[in-house]
Design an enzyme around this catalytic site. Sequence first.
Site, PDB file in Angstrom:
ATOM      1  N   ASP A 102       7.217  -1.313  -1.691  1.00  0.00           N
ATOM      2  CA  ASP A 102       5.863  -1.825  -1.898  1.00  0.00           C
ATOM      3  C   ASP A 102       5.653  -3.011  -0.973  1.00  0.00           C
ATOM      4  OD1 ASP A 102       3.357  -2.043  -3.039  1.00  0.00           O
ATOM      5  OD2 ASP A 102       4.041  -3.313  -4.689  1.00  0.00           O
ATOM      6  N   ASP A 118      -0.097   1.173   0.997  1.00  0.00           N
ATOM      7  CA  ASP A 118       0.907   0.105   1.012  1.00  0.00           C
ATOM      8  C   ASP A 118       2.178   0.406   0.223  1.00  0.00           C
ATOM      9  OD1 ASP A 118      -0.216   0.035  -1.495  1.00  0.00           O
ATOM     10  OD2 ASP A 118      -0.510  -2.136  -1.545  1.00  0.00           O
ATOM     11  N   GLU A 119       2.420   1.659  -0.157  1.00  0.00           N
ATOM     12  CA  GLU A 119       3.639   1.954  -0.904  1.00  0.00           C
ATOM     13  C   GLU A 119       4.116   3.382  -0.649  1.00  0.00           C
ATOM     14  OE1 GLU A 119       3.390   2.422  -5.210  1.00  0.00           O
ATOM     15  OE2 GLU A 119       1.202   2.320  -5.081  1.00  0.00           O
TER      16      GLU A 119
END
Length: 395
Positions: free
Chosen positions: A17, A131-132
Amino acid sequence: MSINGPSAPIRRIAHLDMDAFYASVELLRYPQLRGLPLVIGGGRRPLAQPDTTLGQFARLCDYAGRGVVTTATYAAREFGVHSAMGLMQAARLCPQAILLPVDFDEYRKYSRLFKAVIADFASIVEDRGVDEVYIDFSSVEGGQDQGGAALALAIQHAIQERTGLSCSIGVAPNKLIAKMASEFNKPSGISIVYESQVTDKIWPLPCRKINGVGPRLSARLEQLGVRTIGELAACERGWLEQHFGPNHGAWMYEAAWGRDERPVVTESEPVSMSRETTFERDLHAAHDRAQLRTLFTRLCEQVAQDLQRHGYVGRTIGIKLRYDNFQRTTRDQTIEGYTNDAAVIRRTAAQCLRRAPLERRLRLLGVRVGGLLHSGALTLAAEAAAQSPAELSLF
């Protein structure tokens, strides 16, 4: 080696993350803001002279509107500001914070960069958003060393070197625990959890830390006297099924015991692609026609670009509207051929708007393309544009 062949590697799944991703990307652009409370949110608008002094940046205390916080730096989070909070509420908590508009094009650029770094280390990667990601460490060189800590550190350093951004990584026996673990030591943290540590590291956590237990479900569990994951694990499966239904109750029981057999999925076929925007103020189809036309065209172009970049075409085109009374309506239309052309999408979406009530003011406008296929799987229908309905005078 066993006479039956080599044994399967111990399952080690990582959840990576990025730390305060949008805000961190902005800090690359505006390094003079490092260490200051910074909030990303609201409509996209240019800054007057963004590269000079702090006085040129908007302050949260001066904001007026309905926008929400997209993300915030850790300095702003110390004041209680968090994602999805209204900007007006955030202004009361941290009025001195710098407010920057969202820039999704820049965030997508850095998203592609950090994922390219990960691809140099592992081939089984599941994209979970901008974003992950999940990464299967099980059979990767170094993925078993120190429970995956060595490989996680190598990936973390490579992303920092290539992008200037930091990330946090949790490594565990499965996706469920790995996602929780990635939150343990933010920012720039690496957390390792073994199956034998579920009772020590997972059970003390509140139930809302389970991915899939939202605020409503968490509140309902608290009403029943269940606050921690350990307390949830102590519940009888039948009792949970009675209160939450057979499927959901059984899932909650398994999750509390840290059981999750879901694989890391490298290819997830999207059902649709969409873009939408929430207006800073309510807009009316007649009184704000020019502004709505511009926004509508931009949404159609963005959806078309998304389809083209990912190699998809679609044939069900639709719109979504949310009115000033928070009621929502959708309309869609299926065309004869598949397309990822902005003009075709716009003309067909305009036909959908023609069938939607437009008397009330609008809070949100969205455009969606569904029924997707890989563009390489067929020949685009060249006649689609010619067969599309004529453009409306309004949009």
